[in-house]
Structure formats: C-alpha cells, structure tokens
Design a protein around this motif. Structure first.
Motif, PDB file in Angstrom:
ATOM      1  N   GLY A 170       4.972  12.723  14.749  1.00 59.35           N
ATOM      2  CA  GLY A 170       5.680  12.611  14.063  1.00 59.35           C
ATOM      3  C   GLY A 170       5.868  11.991  13.682  1.00 59.35           C
ATOM      4  N   LEU A 171       6.694  10.992  14.322  1.00 53.23           N
ATOM      5  CA  LEU A 171       7.481   8.943  14.250  1.00 53.23           C
ATOM      6  C   LEU A 171       6.331   8.021  13.977  1.00 53.23           C
ATOM      7  N   VAL A 172       4.921   8.537  14.673  1.00 55.09           N
ATOM      8  CA  VAL A 172       3.894   7.266  14.339  1.00 55.09           C
ATOM      9  C   VAL A 172       3.024   7.594  12.982  1.00 55.09           C
ATOM     10  N   THR A 173       3.151   9.518  13.257  1.00 52.26           N
ATOM     11  CA  THR A 173       1.550   9.208  12.024  1.00 52.26           C
ATOM     12  C   THR A 173       1.738   8.601  11.165  1.00 52.26           C
ATOM     13  N   PRO A 174       2.558   8.209   9.770  1.00 50.91           N
ATOM     14  CA  PRO A 174       3.338   7.941   8.494  1.00 50.91           C
ATOM     15  C   PRO A 174       2.249   6.359   8.991  1.00 50.91           C
ATOM     16  N   SER A 175       2.912   5.856  10.361  1.00 51.49           N
ATOM     17  CA  SER A 175       2.142   4.584  10.335  1.00 51.49           C
ATOM     18  C   SER A 175       0.909   3.971  10.501  1.00 51.49           C
ATOM     19  N   VAL A 176       0.080   5.391  10.970  1.00 47.26           N
ATOM     20  CA  VAL A 176      -1.099   5.475  11.183  1.00 47.26           C
ATOM     21  C   VAL A 176      -1.796   5.778   9.738  1.00 47.26           C
ATOM     22  N   ILE A 177      -0.574   6.318   8.848  1.00 45.22           N
ATOM     23  CA  ILE A 177      -1.499   7.429   7.778  1.00 45.22           C
ATOM     24  C   ILE A 177      -1.475   5.638   6.905  1.00 45.22           C
ATOM     25  N   VAL A 178      -0.099   5.084   6.417  1.00 41.49           N
ATOM     26  CA  VAL A 178      -0.061   3.378   5.681  1.00 41.49           C
ATOM     27  C   VAL A 178      -0.760   2.769   6.197  1.00 41.49           C
ATOM     28  N   ILE A 179      -0.430   2.535   7.045  1.00 40.45           N
ATOM     29  CA  ILE A 179      -1.379   0.879   7.378  1.00 40.45           C
ATOM     30  C   ILE A 179      -3.268   0.875   7.348  1.00 40.45           C
ATOM     31  N   ILE A 180      -3.627   2.573   7.456  1.00 38.73           N
ATOM     32  CA  ILE A 180      -5.095   2.723   7.060  1.00 38.73           C
ATOM     33  C   ILE A 180      -5.005   2.162   5.935  1.00 38.73           C
ATOM     34  N   MET A 181      -3.967   3.020   4.854  1.00 37.24           N
ATOM     35  CA  MET A 181      -4.195   3.180   3.951  1.00 37.24           C
ATOM     36  C   MET A 181      -4.345   1.731   2.646  1.00 37.24           C
ATOM     37  N   ILE A 182      -3.458   0.883   3.379  1.00 39.77           N
ATOM     38  CA  ILE A 182      -3.108  -0.501   3.063  1.00 39.77           C
ATOM     39  C   ILE A 182      -4.423  -1.232   3.565  1.00 39.77           C
ATOM     40  N   ALA A 183      -4.846  -1.308   4.985  1.00 40.68           N
ATOM     41  CA  ALA A 183      -6.417  -2.041   5.359  1.00 40.68           C
ATOM     42  C   ALA A 183      -7.212  -1.492   4.582  1.00 40.68           C
ATOM     43  N   LYS A 184      -7.662  -0.302   4.018  1.00 42.86           N
ATOM     44  CA  LYS A 184      -8.452   0.048   3.264  1.00 42.86           C
ATOM     45  C   LYS A 184      -8.863  -0.244   2.161  1.00 42.86           C
ATOM     46  N   LEU A 185      -7.613  -0.103   1.254  1.00 45.31           N
ATOM     47  CA  LEU A 185      -7.731  -0.217  -0.405  1.00 45.31           C
ATOM     48  C   LEU A 185      -7.288  -1.405  -1.247  1.00 45.31           C
ATOM     49  N   MET A 186      -6.781  -2.993  -0.063  1.00 45.76           N
ATOM     50  CA  MET A 186      -6.843  -3.935   0.263  1.00 45.76           C
ATOM     51  C   MET A 186      -6.952  -4.766   1.291  1.00 45.76           C
ATOM     52  N   SER A 187      -8.534  -5.474   1.161  1.00 44.30           N
ATOM     53  CA  SER A 187      -9.259  -6.461   2.286  1.00 44.30           C
ATOM     54  C   SER A 187      -8.100  -7.327   2.380  1.00 44.30           C
ATOM     55  N   GLN A 188      -7.112  -7.975   1.167  1.00 41.30           N
ATOM     56  CA  GLN A 188      -5.912  -9.206   1.267  1.00 41.30           C
ATOM     57  C   GLN A 188      -5.057  -9.140   1.045  1.00 41.30           C
ATOM     58  N   TYR A 189      -4.379  -7.935   1.896  1.00 39.31           N
ATOM     59  CA  TYR A 189      -2.506  -7.217   1.566  1.00 39.31           C
ATOM     60  C   TYR A 189      -1.688  -8.410   1.866  1.00 39.31           C
ATOM     61  N   GLN A 190      -1.388  -8.216   0.845  1.00 33.17           N
ATOM     62  CA  GLN A 190      -0.389  -9.147   1.156  1.00 33.17           C
ATOM     63  C   GLN A 190       1.444  -8.357   0.462  1.00 33.17           C
ATOM     64  N   CYS A 191       2.605  -9.368   0.962  1.00 29.75           N
ATOM     65  CA  CYS A 191       3.052  -7.669   0.955  1.00 29.75           C
ATOM     66  C   CYS A 191       3.878  -8.528  -0.775  1.00 29.75           C
ATOM     67  N   ASN A 192       3.389  -7.800  -2.077  1.00 31.96           N
ATOM     68  CA  ASN A 192       4.146  -8.763  -3.038  1.00 31.96           C
ATOM     69  C   ASN A 192       5.695  -8.944  -3.296  1.00 31.96           C
ATOM     70  N   ARG A 193       5.276  -9.163  -4.471  1.00 30.18           N
ATOM     71  CA  ARG A 193       6.914  -9.945  -4.744  1.00 30.18           C
ATOM     72  C   ARG A 193       7.931  -8.425  -4.880  1.00 30.18           C
ATOM     73  N   ARG A 194       7.669  -6.934  -5.716  1.00 27.63           N
ATOM     74  CA  ARG A 194       8.106  -6.224  -5.509  1.00 27.63           C
ATOM     75  C   ARG A 194       8.609  -5.367  -4.318  1.00 27.63           C
ATOM     76  N   VAL A 195       7.140  -5.354  -3.600  1.00 31.03           N
ATOM     77  CA  VAL A 195       7.610  -4.881  -2.570  1.00 31.03           C
ATOM     78  C   VAL A 195       8.495  -5.744  -1.615  1.00 31.03           C
ATOM     79  N   ASN A 196       8.381  -7.251  -1.433  1.00 38.23           N
ATOM     80  CA  ASN A 196       9.267  -8.048  -1.101  1.00 38.23           C
ATOM     81  C   ASN A 196      10.621  -7.554  -1.791  1.00 38.23           C
ATOM     82  N   THR A 197      11.091  -7.572  -3.124  1.00 34.44           N
ATOM     83  CA  THR A 197      12.585  -7.608  -3.301  1.00 34.44           C
ATOM     84  C   THR A 197      12.950  -5.716  -2.821  1.00 34.44           C
ATOM     85  N   VAL A 198      12.155  -5.060  -2.685  1.00 36.16           N
ATOM     86  CA  VAL A 198      12.677  -3.619  -2.062  1.00 36.16           C
ATOM     87  C   VAL A 198      13.343  -4.077  -1.003  1.00 36.16           C
TER      88      VAL A 198
END
Lengths: 172, 178
Positions: A81-109
């Motif tokens: 249960g603990l690791v499932t969100p990580s696996v889902i979120v990271i796969i989504m990020i790696a898939k959707l954005m080849s060059q994902y950067q932590c963007n400004r809004r994400v950084n503010t949060v």
C-alpha cells in the motif's frame, strides 16, 4: 477486511508523505488514535527497529506496523500500500513528460509543505515524548543522549544501542 | 527478462545494505549504476533524486521506481520496487515476530524503555536539522506556526495538514507574484 483497510491507510501515507526518513511518523501516529493496530509506545519501538535495520525507514515502519496489526499478511499488504502511489505517480511522470522538471507551482507547494512537515514531526515527537518520558531520570537520560547526538553525530544505531544498555543497567 | 531480474537483484542488494534509505543509498547507486555498469550518468541520477523528492511517496521508493522504469518500462519499475522492499519485508517481519515472543522478558523491557528515550532524542535532533534546512524567513515560519496551531487546536490529521499547507503555500505564492 482488515487487509483492505491496511492497504487503504498505507496507500494514503504513500500519497501524502513526501520526503525521506521520519516523514511517515506523524501519519503512523494518527493511526494509533484511529485504530487499535498499535499503540504510541509500540510506534516508538518501531522507529527504533526501523532505524537500526537495513532498508528505507518508511518501508520498515510500514512492514512493522502491518505485522503488528494483522500478522505476516498485514506486513506485506501495508508495505505494498505504501509503495503503490509512488509506482503509479512516477510511471505517469516518466511516461507523460520525457523531460519532467519540478515546475514553479509544484515547487511553491513543496516549499510550503516543508515547514508543515517539520511541525508534524515536532508534534508527533512531543506526543511520543509524553508516553515515553515519565519521570526526571528519563529527562536526564534524554538530555545526555540529545547532547551527545548533537555533539558527536554518530549513527542512530550507536545511540539506540547506548540507550538500550542504559535501560538495562538502570532497570528503567 | 534478464533486465527485470537484474533490477530486482540490484535493489534487493541496496535494500539489504543501506540503513535509512533515501540519500543513504545514493553512494551505492552511484557505484553500481554510474561507475561500474555505466547505465546512467551522475547528472541523470541526481535528476531522478530531484524528482523523487518533489513527488508523493518516500524518496527511496520513488528513485527505485524511476530507475526501474527507465531501464525496462512498467515491469522494470515494479521489479525494482519489489526488490527494494523485499529485504525489509523479511527482516522486519522476523524481528516483529521474535520480539512479540520475548517482549515480556525483563531485560528486553528495560532495554526498550531506554531505547524509547533514545528515539525521542533522535527525533529532537532531526527536528533541529529539519528546522535549519527548511524554515527560512517569515513565510516558512508562518506556515510552521499555522500547521502547529491546526494540530494543537483542531487535532487535524497529518493528511489534512499537508493539504491545507499546500493550499496556503499556493495562495501566498500567487499573491507574491502579483
């Protein structure tokens, strides 16, 4: 039923605990108030064991908490249960954005969450101190341990070992 | 298939030999993936850490998933993560079962009474480190006080504290921009 509940609760922790080390502690403390899976005292023991055994502390804590709540199966379910969100979120990020950067809004949060995470750990630490430190002797041992941690900066395992020996010698 | 097994074994080793996870496993990852196998450059590894830090979940698992996915897709992500949690599952389950048997032993009780004080002292020390690296300036201080007040006055759960501080930070950030 308890497996489902364990999975759900640890999924939530995996989703909302951001960072490393002790960030899962406040979330686990919430569980002591909500369920009878483990007590605040047992949570303190779990932190000690998780810090002195190999593996990420968060994963160790999830396994320990799960085993305490529902045996071997509970340990496996809680950890998954603990690791499932990580696996889902990271796969989504790696898939959707080849060059994902932590963007400004994400950084503010994230920058904004960090002070709150410190507050969460302060609060959980105080609650654990309340159940652990029952008299003046405990307070003195705490002060000595704390001072040596800040002064010598050895590994946590060393201080937990030292604390264990102190406990046996003084029959705490 | 070979890659999945390799990923599982690599992260099994890392789970088994690093204490603490997160940044504690960085040297071992660098040694294995950058220096010896040349699967990643050091910059790529550090980028993964940066992203692992700004996404939900604990850093160690995020980095493992990321490396696994880059090497072998979804299967690789799962293999790496399972490898990473496997040592914990075995070691912690064994310890928890054994301790349950002996928890009523007198000396073990004394030892754990001492250990609990040690845990509180370690948390106190971690708090000071976290304070020094995370609370800079009045905005951080205000967000810290806000979270502490919400915890103390309304006994909100940690999940709500995270959600509310995220919203507060976003509002403050947007206002500061204007």
């Amino acid at each position: 039923m308890i497996y489902l509940l364990l999975f759900f609760e640890f999924f939530k922790i995996g989703l909302f605990a951001i960072g490393g080390g002790l960030v899962t502690v406040p979330f686990l403390f919430d569980l002591t108030e909500k369920y009878t899976w483990f007590t605040a005292k047992e949570l303190t023991d779990m932190i000690a064991i998780s810090e002195s055994t190999p593996g990420p502390i968060g994963v160790n804590m999830a396994t320990y908490a799960g085993v305490n709540a529902a045996g071997i199966g509970g340990g496996i379910i809680a950890t998954l249960g603990l690791v499932t969100p990580s696996v889902i979120v990271i796969i989504m990020i790696a898939k959707l954005m080849s060059q994902y950067q932590c963007n400004r809004r994400v950084n503010t949060v994230l920058e904004g969450i960090r002070p709150a995470v410190v507050a969460l750990i302060v609060f959980a630490g105080l609650e654990l101190a309340k159940v652990t430190m029952t008299d003046l002797l405990h307070g003195i041992i705490f002060a000595i341990l704390f001072a040596s941690i800040r002064f010598y900066k050895k590994s946590p395992v060393f201080y937990l070992g030292l604390a264990a020996v102190t406990g046996i010698v003084l029959k705490l | 298939m070979q890659t999945l097994k390799d990923l599982f074994v690599l992260f099994f080793k890392i789970g088994l030999f690093t204490f603490g996870g997160g940044y504690a496993m960085l040297p071992l990852l660098k040694d294995e993936l950058v220096s010896r196998k040349r699967l990643l450059t050091e910059d790529e590894l550090l980028d993964m850490y940066a992203i692992g830090q700004c996404t939900p979940g604990i850093i160690a698992i995020n980095v493992a998933t990321f490396i696994g996915y880059r090497r072998a897709g979804v299967g690789g992500a799962v293999a790496a993560t399972l490898g990473m949690i496997f040592p914990s599952l075995i070691i912690i389950t064994l310890i928890a079962m054994i301790l349950k048997q002996y928890m009523y032993n007198r000396y073990l009780t004394y030892a754990f009474a001492g250990v609990r004080i040690g845990v509180v002292a370690l948390i106190a020390s971690v708090v000071i480190d976290l304070w020094q690296s995370n609370i800079r300036g009045y905005t951080d201080g205000a967000l810290f006080v806000l979270a502490l007040l919400l915890l103390g006055l309304f006994s909100l759960s940690a999940v709500w504290i995270v959600i509310i501080s995220a919203a507060a930070a976003l509002i403050i950030g947007e206002c500061a921009k204007k």
